[in-house]
Design a protein around this motif. Structure first.
Motif, PDB file in Angstrom:
ATOM      1  N   ASP A  87      -0.993   6.274   1.763  1.00 36.75           N
ATOM      2  CA  ASP A  87      -2.510   6.741   1.973  1.00 36.75           C
ATOM      3  C   ASP A  87      -3.360   5.596   2.150  1.00 36.75           C
ATOM      4  O   ASP A  87      -4.742   5.507   2.203  1.00 36.75           O
ATOM      5  CB  ASP A  87      -3.137   7.671   0.772  1.00 36.75           C
ATOM      6  CG  ASP A  87      -2.299   9.048   0.760  1.00 36.75           C
ATOM      7  OD1 ASP A  87      -2.126   9.841   1.768  1.00 36.75           O
ATOM      8  OD2 ASP A  87      -1.835   9.458  -0.549  1.00 36.75           O
TER       9      ASP A  87
ATOM     10  N   GLY B  43      -9.304  -2.921  -2.548  1.00 32.36           N
ATOM     11  CA  GLY B  43      -9.247  -1.891  -1.900  1.00 32.36           C
ATOM     12  C   GLY B  43      -9.158  -0.650  -2.829  1.00 32.36           C
ATOM     13  O   GLY B  43      -8.880  -1.035  -3.964  1.00 32.36           O
ATOM     14  N   PRO B  44      -9.175   0.782  -2.383  1.00 35.88           N
ATOM     15  CA  PRO B  44      -8.841   1.761  -3.311  1.00 35.88           C
ATOM     16  C   PRO B  44      -7.550   1.592  -4.048  1.00 35.88           C
ATOM     17  O   PRO B  44      -6.429   1.202  -3.264  1.00 35.88           O
ATOM     18  CB  PRO B  44      -8.852   2.952  -2.368  1.00 35.88           C
ATOM     19  CG  PRO B  44      -9.774   2.854  -1.303  1.00 35.88           C
ATOM     20  CD  PRO B  44      -9.510   1.215  -1.061  1.00 35.88           C
ATOM     21  N   VAL B  45      -7.477   1.736  -5.221  1.00 39.55           N
ATOM     22  CA  VAL B  45      -6.245   1.421  -5.903  1.00 39.55           C
ATOM     23  C   VAL B  45      -5.242   2.772  -5.862  1.00 39.55           C
ATOM     24  O   VAL B  45      -5.597   3.734  -6.530  1.00 39.55           O
ATOM     25  CB  VAL B  45      -6.382   0.918  -7.242  1.00 39.55           C
ATOM     26  CG1 VAL B  45      -5.079   0.542  -8.129  1.00 39.55           C
ATOM     27  CG2 VAL B  45      -7.405  -0.313  -7.026  1.00 39.55           C
ATOM     28  N   ALA B  46      -3.930   2.636  -5.909  1.00 37.56           N
ATOM     29  CA  ALA B  46      -2.955   3.620  -5.958  1.00 37.56           C
ATOM     30  C   ALA B  46      -2.672   3.758  -7.611  1.00 37.56           C
ATOM     31  O   ALA B  46      -2.870   3.012  -8.505  1.00 37.56           O
ATOM     32  CB  ALA B  46      -1.763   3.065  -5.037  1.00 37.56           C
ATOM     33  N   ASP B  47      -2.020   4.816  -7.634  1.00 35.40           N
ATOM     34  CA  ASP B  47      -1.124   5.285  -9.119  1.00 35.40           C
ATOM     35  C   ASP B  47       0.029   4.652  -8.859  1.00 35.40           C
ATOM     36  O   ASP B  47       1.277   4.956  -8.430  1.00 35.40           O
ATOM     37  CB  ASP B  47      -1.000   6.397  -9.258  1.00 35.40           C
ATOM     38  CG  ASP B  47      -0.574   6.943 -10.588  1.00 35.40           C
ATOM     39  OD1 ASP B  47      -0.006   6.085 -11.408  1.00 35.40           O
ATOM     40  OD2 ASP B  47      -0.565   8.144 -11.190  1.00 35.40           O
TER      41      ASP B  47
ATOM     42  N   ARG C 228      -3.642   3.067  -0.157  1.00 33.91           N
ATOM     43  CA  ARG C 228      -4.229   2.491  -1.415  1.00 33.91           C
ATOM     44  C   ARG C 228      -3.387   1.281  -1.944  1.00 33.91           C
ATOM     45  O   ARG C 228      -2.180   1.440  -1.805  1.00 33.91           O
ATOM     46  CB  ARG C 228      -4.256   3.721  -2.345  1.00 33.91           C
ATOM     47  CG  ARG C 228      -5.095   4.871  -1.806  1.00 33.91           C
ATOM     48  CD  ARG C 228      -5.133   6.044  -3.007  1.00 33.91           C
ATOM     49  NE  ARG C 228      -3.643   6.457  -2.985  1.00 33.91           N
ATOM     50  CZ  ARG C 228      -3.558   7.757  -3.505  1.00 33.91           C
ATOM     51  NH1 ARG C 228      -4.433   8.626  -4.030  1.00 33.91           N
ATOM     52  NH2 ARG C 228      -2.235   8.440  -3.250  1.00 33.91           N
TER      53      ARG C 228
ATOM     54  N   ARG D 150       0.905  -1.335  -0.068  1.00 29.63           N
ATOM     55  CA  ARG D 150       0.032  -0.138  -0.017  1.00 29.63           C
ATOM     56  C   ARG D 150       0.902   1.480  -0.050  1.00 29.63           C
ATOM     57  O   ARG D 150       1.986   1.196   0.415  1.00 29.63           O
ATOM     58  CB  ARG D 150      -0.996   0.031   1.238  1.00 29.63           C
ATOM     59  CG  ARG D 150      -1.872  -1.168   1.168  1.00 29.63           C
ATOM     60  CD  ARG D 150      -2.776  -1.139   2.399  1.00 29.63           C
ATOM     61  NE  ARG D 150      -3.766  -2.223   2.781  1.00 29.63           N
ATOM     62  CZ  ARG D 150      -4.867  -2.263   2.085  1.00 29.63           C
ATOM     63  NH1 ARG D 150      -5.078  -1.656   1.437  1.00 29.63           N
ATOM     64  NH2 ARG D 150      -5.288  -3.335   2.161  1.00 29.63           N
ATOM     65  N   ASP D 151       0.246   2.373  -0.573  1.00 29.97           N
ATOM     66  CA  ASP D 151       0.861   3.584  -0.600  1.00 29.97           C
ATOM     67  C   ASP D 151       0.858   4.254   0.608  1.00 29.97           C
ATOM     68  O   ASP D 151       0.042   3.876   1.580  1.00 29.97           O
ATOM     69  CB  ASP D 151       0.744   4.479  -1.780  1.00 29.97           C
ATOM     70  CG  ASP D 151      -0.815   4.944  -1.840  1.00 29.97           C
ATOM     71  OD1 ASP D 151      -1.533   4.780  -0.710  1.00 29.97           O
ATOM     72  OD2 ASP D 151      -1.146   5.584  -2.785  1.00 29.97           O
TER      73      ASP D 151
END
Length: 307
Positions: A255, A287-291, A257, A252-253
């Protein structure tokens, strides 16, 4: 029990069947939803809701798989199944079959089977359905299904050795691996990797191929050690967890993500393969995906600065 209650009780089984046939969380969820719509609009209730609904979700999954195969032939780079963090269906009497069939390696082997062989193998070998129910589900005779099962089993048995049966030993090895990884301990990592270990990734052309095609214990250990420190420096988090019934992790980043997932193949007390899924289309259910492009660029800058 109402029809809706009956369906909800069987939903975990239906999803697990569909996921093993399709190798996709999103497509399996769609197949289960379509199964409910058909059940809701059906006439008289069947004698066995389990047999009926399993047959419906199997037929839907076979049709989806046939069209998905064309897309997979055009896929950019390596194709891996969508990572699954937890199988919703449990059956103590078939726990070994369920766990073994969920691994990335097993799902990739299932890709080599025809859609009918795959469906028959999943219903018969994984979930223990009798041949009358299997035949009804795939629309073939019992004799034909027996032949399909034999062929499928032969392909699966020939494709790979079984993973470590001792779950505790596997988890202990994974714990040591992630400790060495987060510490950037090259020697510690190399000791835990098989001599011919590989690090491979599925980005689908939509994310950087982070660690693509690294082979050999020494090369993989160096690549991992080089990656982790700058990733942690920019606020990245490595979250060990089970992925497809095997040791793995979610990256995860800062944040929270999702950047990617890892799954580890363990055999003979060593890590044979690390499969990472970076394609953002395959991570939304986690979950929410990072760039991932931005994360890799920032990680690379941090590595150059610290180096």
């Amino acid at each position: 029990m109402s029809r809706a209650e009956e369906f909800q009780e069987l939903r975990p089984l239906l999803f697990s069947i569909a996921y093993r046939i399709l190798g996709s969380v999103s497509e399996a969820e769609d197949a289960v939803q379509e199964t409910w719509l058909r059940y809701e609009s059906a006439g008289a209730r069947p004698v066995s809701a389990k047999a009926y609904l399993s047959a419906v979700v199997t037929r839907i999954s076979i049709d989806v798989l046939r069209s998905a195969r064309i897309r997979r032939e055009q896929y950019v780079g390596l194709w891996f199944p969508e990572p699954l963090l937890a199988d919703p269906y449990e059956d103590p009497e078939r726990s070994a079959e369920l766990a073994d069939s969920l691994s990335m390696a097993a799902l990739l082997l299932l890709e080599r089977l025809s859609p009918l062989e795959r469906a028959v193998f999943v219903l018969r070998e994984v979930f223990g359905f009798g041949f009358p129910d299997v035949a009804s589900a795939v629309g073939r005779s019992e004799a034909a299904c027996r032949q399909l099962a034999v062929r499928a089993r032969r392909h699966m048995d020939a494709g790979r050795p079984r993973f470590e049966a001792d779950r505790r030993e596997r988890e202990e090895l994974a714990g040591r691996f992630f400790d060495a990884f987060t510490e950037g301990d090259v020697d510690g990592l190399r000791e835990l990797l098989a001599a011919d270990a590989q690090l491979v990734s599925d980005s689908g052309g939509k994310a950087p191929r982070w660690g693509q095609g690294v082979a050999g214990a020494a090369n993989v250990a160096r690549a991992l050690a080089t990656l982790v420190r700058p990733f942690l420096e920019i606020g990245g988090v490595v979250e060990p967890c089970e992925v497809n019934g095997q040791p793995g992790a979610v990256f995860r980043d800062r944040d929270g993500r999702v950047v990617n997932t890892w799954s580890l193949d363990v055999l003979d007390g060593r890590i044979q393969m690390i499969r990472t899924v970076l394609n953002p289309d395959k991570l939304g259910h986690v979950g929410p995906v990072a760039d991932a492009w931005a994360v890799v660029q920032e990680t690379t800058r941090a590595h150059r600065t610290s180096g």
